[in-house]
Design an enzyme around this catalytic site. Structure first.
Site, short mmCIF file in Angstrom:
data_model
loop_
_atom_site.label_atom_id
_atom_site.label_comp_id
_atom_site.label_asym_id
_atom_site.label_seq_id
_atom_site.Cartn_x
_atom_site.Cartn_y
_atom_site.Cartn_z
CB SER A 53 30.39 56.50 9.83
OG SER A 53 30.79 57.84 10.09
CE LYS A 86 33.12 53.36 10.60
NZ LYS A 86 32.26 53.70 11.75
CB THR A 87 28.80 51.97 14.09
OG1 THR A 87 30.00 52.74 14.29
CG2 THR A 87 28.85 50.69 14.92
N GLY A 88 27.34 53.58 12.00
CA GLY A 88 27.07 54.89 11.42
C GLY A 88 25.99 55.58 12.21
#
Length: 212
Positions: free
Chosen positions: A16, A156-158
């Site tokens: 993501s 933003k994390t993923g």
């Protein structure tokens, strides 16, 4: 910043964190007109309850709405997606034949160093996107301003669950005193309680550098 030079050069599925670039492309191509445009989720059950409603991209980023972003990718289309991923020099720039899961299952892959370079180019205005698209991205990026006075972190994390082992990501930039500091980190997810540690590790790493 860096602490594991060998790992920093290894490419992993971006998961993501690719929503950063996906959003830029959606704005630039006009697939989404602005940050407030509400998109339909289509009805029916979703893997995450929070995804079961219509939302704009700011809300979609906040809950990391995978199906909504897959829909954006289909609307962008493979040809335009491939062109912008290549122009942005994003990782290996490979999207394969399927336009709506290449960042989740491959072949797209990117290293920590490449993520930092991408974010740095974004902040320098050196990516192939208009100032408007970049401003809209800034509007929708998750952020926090709880550290050092004057600090704002855009991130933003993923979670690359298709990898073995899964890989947790955070990518973004910190703003302080008119300067921007790009960062990225990833680590193997080997415990169920590991994903929430992504932001905690991000904060601690930035604090070590005196930026948080």
């Amino acid at each position: 910043m860096g602490c594991n030079a060998e790992r920093a050069g290894v490419r992993y599925l971006p998961a993501s964190t690719f929503k950063i670039l996906n959003s830029l492309i959606a704005f630039e191509t006009g697939v989404v007109k602005d940050a407030s445009e509400v998109m339909s989720y289509g009805g029916g059950a979703q893997p995450v309850k929070a995804w079961e409603k219509d939302m704009n991209l700011k809300d979609a980023m906040a809950v990391s709405n995978v199906p909504l972003y897959q829909g954006l990718a289909r609307r962008i289309g493979r040809a335009r997606m491939a062109e912008y991923v290549r122009k942005a020099a994003y990782g290996n720039a490979q999207i394969g034949d399927k336009v709506d899961d290449f960042w989740l299952k491959g072949p797209l892959a990117i290293s920590i160093l490449e993520q930092i370079r991408f974010i740095n180019n974004l902040n320098l205005g050196e990516l192939p996107f208009s100032a408007r698209s970049q401003g809209l991205l800034r509007e929708i990026m998750p952020r926090e301003a709880e550290g050092k006075a004057g600090t704002t972190i855009f991130y933003k994390t993923g979670l690359a669950s298709a990898a073995t082992p899964p890989v947790g990501w955070v990518a973004g930039w910190l703003e302080l005193d008119g300067k921007s500091y790009p960062f990225a980190l990833n680590f193997d997810i080997t415990r169920d309680d590991a994903p929430p540690l992504r932001l905690e590790i991000m904060r601690k790493a930035l604090a070590v550098l005196g930026l948080y």
